[in-house]
Write an enzyme that holds these catalytic residues in place. Structure first.
Site, PDB file in Angstrom:
ATOM      1  CD  GLU A 106      -2.832  -1.297   2.462  1.00  7.98           C
ATOM      2  OE1 GLU A 106      -2.359  -0.393   2.619  1.00  7.98           O
ATOM      3  OE2 GLU A 106      -3.368  -2.070   2.461  1.00  7.98           O
ATOM      4  CD  GLU A 125      -5.056  -7.679   2.030  1.00  8.74           C
ATOM      5  OE1 GLU A 125      -5.584  -6.777   2.190  1.00  8.74           O
ATOM      6  OE2 GLU A 125      -3.325  -7.564   1.573  1.00  8.74           O
TER       7      GLU A 125
HETATM    8  O1  9MR Z   1      -7.301  -8.129   8.348  1.00  6.56           O
HETATM    9  C1  9MR Z   1      -6.320  -7.155   8.650  1.00  6.56           C
HETATM   10  C2  9MR Z   1      -7.394  -6.271  10.177  1.00  6.56           C
HETATM   11  O2  9MR Z   1      -7.402  -7.671  11.447  1.00  6.56           O
HETATM   12  C3  9MR Z   1      -6.643  -5.506  11.173  1.00  6.56           C
HETATM   13  O3  9MR Z   1      -7.153  -4.293  12.255  1.00  6.56           O
HETATM   14  C4  9MR Z   1      -6.674  -4.352   9.537  1.00  6.56           C
HETATM   15  C5  9MR Z   1      -5.789  -3.511  10.877  1.00  6.56           C
HETATM   16  O4  9MR Z   1      -5.106  -2.145   9.594  1.00  6.56           O
HETATM   17  O5  9MR Z   1      -5.242  -5.137   8.831  1.00  6.56           O
HETATM   18  C6  9MR Z   1      -6.270  -5.892   8.119  1.00  6.56           C
HETATM   19  O6  9MR Z   1      -5.771  -6.437   7.251  1.00  6.56           O
HETATM   20  C7  9MR Z   1      -5.270  -5.033   6.495  1.00  6.56           C
HETATM   21  C8  9MR Z   1      -4.394  -5.299   5.270  1.00  6.56           C
HETATM   22  O7  9MR Z   1      -2.684  -6.183   6.300  1.00  6.56           O
HETATM   23  C9  9MR Z   1      -3.705  -4.689   4.331  1.00  6.56           C
HETATM   24  N1  9MR Z   1      -4.819  -4.280   3.454  1.00  6.56           N
HETATM   25  C10 9MR Z   1      -6.127  -4.202   4.003  1.00  6.56           C
HETATM   26  C11 9MR Z   1      -6.218  -5.724   4.886  1.00  6.56           C
HETATM   27  C12 9MR Z   1      -7.622  -5.499   5.933  1.00  6.56           C
HETATM   28  O8  9MR Z   1      -7.387  -3.578   6.325  1.00  6.56           O
END
Ligand code: 9MR
Length: 510
Positions: free
Chosen positions: A325, A431
């Protein structure tokens, strides 16, 4: 007009009733306090003068408290890796308003730790319900309790403490396995968190569907970097970093023992990274480190992580998100972050160069981002990928695909895949999830159609596409649970979206 309004409110009631039914379907009540024959196992927590006594309205009253945590508690049995929700009614007559929490004290090896699971406010003289939720981790002992914040001596009554437990029915009817169905095309994977990884039955169900897993949070810098130990190392050498693997171990163990592949996520990200990583001595009061030190820290961070997994889980990891990102949504330029600030504009190029230097042979190095179908962002991503491809240290691009049913359109998703594929990189969908406004039959059908359309547009790329991964298995555990975004419902039953993914292969079947 009046009829319309009545109809609308009936409709609203039906929607609300359906929503709560959905929740109940996935949970079962395993406990509700009953004080008719005494304390029912409740006791005032911690030493002190607090006492419990029967009170009117089926309640129990706690008096003589000295601390917020000096509160009514009770031991419970809990199953690691299952989701729980809690509620309790509280009432106090002493102050205008008081804050309450449902908390848990858990212990392992004699060490007690605490989490606050839900909060609520109670005005004087009113019964108020406080709600909370938790996914159980493995501990030797679990004590749930009802405490106050900032009201250590308040006396209060409580009743109907209720515990719901996720229905742990992971035994599926015979359904096809996505990873087996797609084995000639690409890996089919999912994100998994450490909480889920603690429940073997749940993991066996996941493993029946998916042959590739990404730790949802457990290999992010926040989990892997041991700030306190790094601070010690930095006294001798500012470029050093200490890593720890406690959060991810249950997941890696399960994967190794059950033939699941792993995708690593992530080293360089603007989020979920300790701020101290960027500071001299790992001390927030000290200035940011120099570019050189930061790059050395990153190299050590990656090298130590790779060395650990190669030694303990040889060959388990097939690919890794090196950077996540980096592109700003609105400008398509590099988003502002500590990485940009400390290292400068070329931080992605350097990160991939270092990763290539220290990564095990054959591990695929990925850049991963969301909103690839959005034009401005797409331009930025493609420009960045071209620079990375020119230096030759990147292997692939990961389309996150966190979508909503309304946006983006399937044709814009197709166009984005087409465009990025031209760069000649390996691809993955990392994802995938698709939110819908409610879980009515009509919305579930639309969602299924969208899942099917995405899989169909991806299939022609199977020579280049290494994996499709959903971001979680069942709706109730999703980070976007309110949008019912996944392939299985809260009772682990396949949704229409699951069958659409199965059916997407139909034209392809030999
Ligand atoms: O699934 C993850 C969630 O449990 C966390 O709270 C969150 C915090 O930023 O991150 C989520 O995973 C992210 C991933 O690492 C990168 N892409 C977006 C995902 C959803 O925010």
């Amino acid at each position: 007009m009046k009829t319309v309004r009545v109809l609308l409110s009936v409709l609203l009631l039906v929607i609300l009733a359906t929503a709560s039914l959905g929740e109940e379907a996935a949970m079962e009540q395993i406990y509700q306090s009953d004080f008719t024959a005494g304390e029912d196992g409740w006791y005032p927590r911690s030493m002190g003068t607090a006492q419990l006594a029967a009170a009117p309205d089926g309640a129990m009253l706690i008096t003589g408290r000295e601390n917020d945590w000096n509160s009514p508690g009770r031991d419970f049995e809990m199953i690691p890796g299952l989701r729980y929700s809690f509620s309790v009614e509280v009432k106090q007559d002493e102050v205008d308003t008081a804050s309450f929490m449902i908390s848990i004290a858990h212990s392992a090896g004699g060490q007690e730790s605490y989490e606050n699971l839900g909060r609520g406010q109670a005005a004087r003289g009113e019964w108020v319900t406080v709600n909370g939720a938790w996914m159980a981790s493995a501990f030797d002992r679990y004590v749930l309790y009802v405490e106050t914040t900032g009201a250590p001596t308040l006396s209060f009554a409580f009743r109907n403490f209720t515990v719901l437990q996720e229905k742990a029915d992971f035994e599926q009817e015979e359904i096809p396995s996505l990873s087996q169905l797609y084995q000639d095309y690409f890996d089919f994977g999912t994100a998994v968190t450490r909480f889920e990884a603690q429940n073997k039955a749940r993991m066996d169900f996941y493993a029946s569907q998916f042959n590739l897993m990404t730790p949802g949070n457990e290999m992010k810098p926040d989990s892997l970097i041991d700030v306190r130990a790094s601070r010690e190392l930095a006294k001798e050498d500012q470029t050093q970093v200490a890593v720890k693997f406690d959060d991810v171990t249950p997941l890696l163990d399960y994967a190794r023992d059950n033939g699941i592949k792993l995708h690593g996520h992530v080293f360089v990200w603007h989020s979920q990274t300790p701020e101290a990583f960027f500071h001299e001595n790992y001390d927030l009061a000290k200035p940011l480190v120099s570019r050189e030190i930061m790059l050395s820290r990153l190299e050590h961070f990656m090298a130590k992580t790779f060395a650990y997994v190669e030694e303990n889980y040889p060959g388990l990891f097939v690919s890794w998100d090196i950077v996540n990102e980096a592109i700003d949504d609105s400008t398509g330029k590099l988003r502002s972050s500590n990485w940009l600030k400390v290292v400068g504009e070329d931080y992605l190029l350097r990160a991939f160069e270092l990763a290539r230097r220290v990564a095990p042979e054959g591990l695929k190095l990925y850049y991963n981002d969301y909103n690839t179908a959005v034009p401005k962002k797409q331009d930025g991503i493609v420009k960045l990928l071209k620079e990375l491809v020119a230096e030759g240290n990147i292997d692939g691009y990961g389309f996150q695909m966190h979508h909503d049913i309304a946006y983006p359109t399937v044709s814009s998703i197709r166009a984005s895949v087409e465009r990025v594929a031209l760069l000649g990189l390996k691809l993955r969908v990392s994802e995938l999830d698709i939110t819908i406004p409610n879980n009515t039959e009509a919305q579930l059908a639309k969602q299924a159609e969208e899942y099917g359309a995405i899989l169909r547009l991806l299939l022609p790329y199977s020579g280049q596409l290494e994996a499709v991964q959903v971001w979680g298995v069942s709706d109730n555990l999703s980070w976007r649970a309110s949008g019912y975004p996944l392939l299985f419902d809260g009772s682990q039953q396949p949704k229409p979206a699951f069958w659409a993914v199965v059916d997407a292969l139909e034209d392809k079947a030999p």
